[in-house]
Motif scaffolding. Sequence first.
Motif, PDB file in Angstrom:
ATOM      1  N   LYS A 458      36.504  37.759  32.738  1.00 24.26           N
ATOM      2  CA  LYS A 458      35.167  37.882  33.283  1.00 24.26           C
ATOM      3  C   LYS A 458      35.011  38.139  34.714  1.00 24.26           C
ATOM      4  N   GLY A 459      36.107  37.645  35.471  1.00 25.56           N
ATOM      5  CA  GLY A 459      35.919  37.291  36.864  1.00 25.56           C
ATOM      6  C   GLY A 459      35.795  38.337  37.717  1.00 25.56           C
ATOM      7  N   ASP A 460      35.218  38.038  38.887  1.00 24.04           N
ATOM      8  CA  ASP A 460      34.813  39.003  39.937  1.00 24.04           C
ATOM      9  C   ASP A 460      36.163  39.268  40.613  1.00 24.04           C
ATOM     10  N   MET A 461      36.850  38.116  40.872  1.00 21.72           N
ATOM     11  CA  MET A 461      38.142  37.991  41.697  1.00 21.72           C
ATOM     12  C   MET A 461      39.164  37.430  41.009  1.00 21.72           C
ATOM     13  N   LEU A 462      40.238  38.307  40.567  1.00 16.62           N
ATOM     14  CA  LEU A 462      41.379  37.633  39.515  1.00 16.62           C
ATOM     15  C   LEU A 462      42.602  37.982  40.414  1.00 16.62           C
ATOM     16  N   TYR A 463      43.196  36.799  40.972  1.00 17.01           N
ATOM     17  CA  TYR A 463      44.491  36.865  41.541  1.00 17.01           C
ATOM     18  C   TYR A 463      45.537  36.181  40.586  1.00 17.01           C
ATOM     19  N   LEU A 464      46.324  36.737  40.120  1.00 21.55           N
ATOM     20  CA  LEU A 464      47.327  36.078  38.866  1.00 21.55           C
ATOM     21  C   LEU A 464      48.497  36.697  39.545  1.00 21.55           C
ATOM     22  N   ASN A 465      48.977  37.265  40.756  1.00 22.04           N
ATOM     23  CA  ASN A 465      49.946  37.587  41.169  1.00 22.04           C
ATOM     24  C   ASN A 465      51.105  36.933  41.346  1.00 22.04           C
ATOM     25  N   ARG A 466      52.206  37.271  41.210  1.00 18.19           N
ATOM     26  CA  ARG A 466      53.578  36.406  41.623  1.00 18.19           C
ATOM     27  C   ARG A 466      53.693  35.187  40.498  1.00 18.19           C
ATOM     28  N   ASN A 467      53.591  35.811  39.228  1.00 18.93           N
ATOM     29  CA  ASN A 467      53.936  34.762  38.058  1.00 18.93           C
ATOM     30  C   ASN A 467      54.867  35.501  37.323  1.00 18.93           C
ATOM     31  N   ASN A 468      55.128  34.954  36.070  1.00 18.46           N
ATOM     32  CA  ASN A 468      55.965  35.565  35.161  1.00 18.46           C
ATOM     33  C   ASN A 468      55.156  35.813  33.672  1.00 18.46           C
ATOM     34  N   PHE A 469      53.912  36.419  33.738  1.00 19.60           N
ATOM     35  CA  PHE A 469      53.314  36.886  32.621  1.00 19.60           C
ATOM     36  C   PHE A 469      53.916  38.074  31.991  1.00 19.60           C
ATOM     37  N   THR A 470      53.986  38.212  30.834  1.00 15.74           N
ATOM     38  CA  THR A 470      54.746  39.251  29.891  1.00 15.74           C
ATOM     39  C   THR A 470      53.471  39.897  29.271  1.00 15.74           C
ATOM     40  N   GLY A 471      53.982  40.699  28.353  1.00 14.63           N
ATOM     41  CA  GLY A 471      53.167  41.516  27.271  1.00 14.63           C
ATOM     42  C   GLY A 471      52.233  42.389  28.200  1.00 14.63           C
ATOM     43  N   GLY A 472      51.204  42.838  27.374  1.00 12.28           N
ATOM     44  CA  GLY A 472      50.359  43.784  27.965  1.00 12.28           C
ATOM     45  C   GLY A 472      49.230  43.221  29.057  1.00 12.28           C
ATOM     46  N   LEU A 473      48.642  44.056  29.676  1.00  7.62           N
ATOM     47  CA  LEU A 473      47.418  43.655  30.815  1.00  7.62           C
ATOM     48  C   LEU A 473      46.513  42.806  29.925  1.00  7.62           C
ATOM     49  N   PRO A 474      45.724  41.993  30.365  1.00  4.22           N
ATOM     50  CA  PRO A 474      44.449  41.191  29.885  1.00  4.22           C
ATOM     51  C   PRO A 474      43.324  42.414  29.959  1.00  4.22           C
ATOM     52  N   ASN A 475      42.183  42.149  28.969  1.00  2.00           N
ATOM     53  CA  ASN A 475      41.196  43.129  29.109  1.00  2.00           C
ATOM     54  C   ASN A 475      40.168  42.599  30.304  1.00  2.00           C
ATOM     55  N   ILE A 476      39.529  43.305  30.942  1.00  3.83           N
ATOM     56  CA  ILE A 476      38.278  42.932  31.698  1.00  3.83           C
ATOM     57  C   ILE A 476      37.013  43.317  31.282  1.00  3.83           C
ATOM     58  N   SER A 477      36.222  42.315  31.487  1.00  2.00           N
ATOM     59  CA  SER A 477      34.842  42.415  30.887  1.00  2.00           C
ATOM     60  C   SER A 477      34.147  43.220  31.895  1.00  2.00           C
ATOM     61  N   PRO A 478      33.383  44.650  30.953  1.00  2.00           N
ATOM     62  CA  PRO A 478      32.414  45.443  32.197  1.00  2.00           C
ATOM     63  C   PRO A 478      31.153  44.493  32.627  1.00  2.00           C
ATOM     64  N   ASN A 479      30.774  43.356  32.162  1.00  2.00           N
ATOM     65  CA  ASN A 479      29.442  42.799  32.602  1.00  2.00           C
ATOM     66  C   ASN A 479      29.805  41.646  33.440  1.00  2.00           C
ATOM     67  N   ALA A 480      30.553  41.941  34.486  1.00  2.00           N
ATOM     68  CA  ALA A 480      30.964  40.822  35.565  1.00  2.00           C
ATOM     69  C   ALA A 480      29.726  40.696  36.532  1.00  2.00           C
ATOM     70  N   GLY A 481      29.437  39.417  36.963  1.00  2.00           N
ATOM     71  CA  GLY A 481      27.971  39.533  37.614  1.00  2.00           C
ATOM     72  C   GLY A 481      28.232  39.921  39.031  1.00  2.00           C
ATOM     73  N   GLY A 482      29.313  40.122  39.593  1.00  2.00           N
ATOM     74  CA  GLY A 482      29.266  40.686  40.913  1.00  2.00           C
ATOM     75  C   GLY A 482      29.394  42.165  41.091  1.00  2.00           C
ATOM     76  N   TYR A 483      29.003  42.627  42.530  1.00  2.00           N
ATOM     77  CA  TYR A 483      29.329  44.163  42.761  1.00  2.00           C
ATOM     78  C   TYR A 483      30.874  44.480  43.091  1.00  2.00           C
ATOM     79  N   ALA A 484      31.658  43.677  43.598  1.00  2.00           N
ATOM     80  CA  ALA A 484      32.876  43.807  44.034  1.00  2.00           C
ATOM     81  C   ALA A 484      33.876  43.006  43.232  1.00  2.00           C
TER      82      ALA A 484
END
Length: 837
Positions: A458-484
């Motif tokens: 649900k985040g407005d800023m999601l920085y998960l870069n430079r890790n070792n995550f596998t599988g598909g991308l997570p979903n993103i909620s369209p109801n985030a509170g911010g405009y950026a």
Amino acid sequence: MMTIITTQIPLLLLLLLSLTTFHKCMSINDHKLVRCNEKDKETLSIFRKGINDSFGLLSTWSTEKDCCAWKGVSCDNITNRVTKLDLKLSPYFDPFRTSTGEINMCILELEFLSYLDLSDNDFDVISFTTIQHNITHASNLFYLDLSDNDLQMDNLDWLSPHSSLKYLYLSGIDLHKVTNWLQAVNTLPSLLELQLSYCNLNNFIINPSIEYLNLSSLLTLDLSVNNITSQLPNWFFNLTKDLTYLNLRDSNIHGEIPSSLLNLQNLRYLELSYNQLQGSLPDGISQLPNIQHLDLSYNKLQGSLPDGISQLPNIQHLDLNSNMLSGSNIPSTLENLSSLNYLSIGGNNFSGEISENTFSKLSNLDWLDLASSNFVFQFNLDWVPPFQLSDLLLSNTNQGPNFPSWIYTQKSLQSLDLSSSGISLVDTNKFSSLIERIPYLFLSNNSLTGDISNLTLKGDMLYLNRNNFTGGLPNISPNAGGYARDVDFSYNSFSGSIPHSWKNSKYLTTINLWNNKLSGAVLEHVSDWTQLGFLNLGENEFSGTIRFKMSQYLSVLILRANQFEGTIPTQLFNQSSLFHLDLAHNKLSGSMPKCIYNLTEMVTLTREDSFVYGTLELFTKGQEYYMEYADSIRKTIDLSANNLSGEVPSELFHLVQAQTLNLSHNNLIGKIPKTIGGMKNLESLDLSNNKLSGEIPQSMALLTFLEVLNLSCNNFDGKIPIGTQLQGFNVSSYIGNPNLCGAPLNNCTTEEENPKNATPSTDNDSIRESLYLGMGVGFAAGFWGICGSLFLIRKWRHAYFRFVDGVGDKLYVTLMVKLNSFRRNRAPANEGDSSSG
């Protein structure tokens, strides 16, 4: 009859009274239509003449007769005199619809004016031509705000008649020429608030004739972001003992903090960050009982914190971030600050352990910043803190390998930064629940693993870069509170396609999926991201065509190293904000669009360089550069390693602000237009491995910023234009062009050096062969025509021989006559010589 008359008299009286009342009301209404004082109206009209109101924001100043009804003008209800003028730009207006032109300070001639606000506009001239001579009345002005205009002032002496001023805001006005600003404000004894931030102030000079500064009423002083370049004088904190707010941030102040700081017993807010302060804190800093905000970050302070700092019972905000403070056992000085709600001590040289005992009494703590520190964190696994944080910053600390278990207990977190903290192991269930609810999540550059495709962030800023995550991308909620909304999942091992839930996130502004294993026709989602400014899909396996409607804000588009095919759409070159375009290493084909290239950012030098958050790999000058964020200073076009054909459109070379242009490894044909000489900002040009031909334009010698040039493996001919720039590159920049010559290649022949004066060699050879052939045929025809006649016709043959014999006889006779004559002439001379002997 008398009864009738008696009953009519009250009715007549009531009617007469109504008419009188109506007349008075009409008189009042008439008065309201033109109730503005004529003198005030004249002054306002003069002021209006200097304003460029192209957007009609002051239209009422010409349509309304009563100046008290003009926009921004307020009058006293009794005296009808102008008391207030407020033309501050409303935050609801378009920020580009501002008033410009001149501020004519004749406006201060309004005798009853008490409030003047002209802030947040674009006025660029201020005039004081008459103000010094026309103010003869006692000023009533108590509020003056000229801040955030494009103004410059040489002095502040014009303030002296306005001793009633209590609030003075001049932030954003260039005052670097004003050397007596302290003396000028010293003439305002009633001043409660003074804001001079971003004014380019450069001194603390005091006129020796002034014994003391008379600012005893001052409560708020903001001198942040200036260029004072001096020490804080000891007298500076004697300005007033009632000061509650002092901001000197980022003003290039050096030296030690004067001990006179302790005189400010009412101080609640002290901001000294981003300076060059040295030494240690004053020992008595704990004697500031009311301080709530203390920020000393980004200085050069040394030594350990004073033991008495724990005696600040009311402190709510303490920021000592990024200094050079040293010492150990810093936590022991914090344990008793029970009122503390903001703690920032990171970026120093503190050492020692941080444990639950450090925070046992800090129940009001709301903000904790220990980033970039060398603390040893020793928390029990079952520790539950007495506080609930909204912000936790622990980046560049040693937290790992286990995720700190106490963080799972923080239910109110709005921001969590654990970037570069060495974490690799998490409690899957607790971790999933935590990251799903945090709006601002920074977990970059760790060793986190696992499949999070079933999560909805649900985040407005999601920085998960430079890790070792596998599988598909997570979903993103369209109801985030911010405009950026910024999403950076780069440098992982995500696979599959982009989830459909992303399609509904219309506020996405930054998407970075660089270097994963993603696939599918991603670009069908792009049309829904109407706010998108940064899109990096490079180094994946995406496919499909580039046929979509793009956001008008798109500044960075990177599709490098995928499987995109088809032609480049014309629309791509109509993105006015685009300054970084990388489509290299795909399967694009066809010719480049022949249209007007409306890439405004690459054509016009903008007044201020903007930047777009998002890391990227910049390929230029034959190398790869990692950039933490994209900015419009670097303007790039890279279409290399595709199957593009046809000629290079001349419109491309009108992008005169571009610095990198790479069209190499395609099938492009034609010549380089002469207009390339206008791209004077080019630093890297690669046209190699195409089928380009013709001569290299002489105008390329004008590209004086060119550092890397590669024209190899084409069909260029003629001589390389003479110019220091082009001769400065080595042979590798030109090889693979058999008919190209000139330095740094081998020298050209004479004909090649003078191509304008020489006839092409093929034409010369043809003419020469024809001439020699004609001469040979003519000689043969003449020879055999004569000789054949002699041999075939007897009469001619006999005549020929008689002619030859006759000629021979004549020659013989003539020769003998000449010889005998010569001998006779020699005989007498010989005889004379003999007799004399």
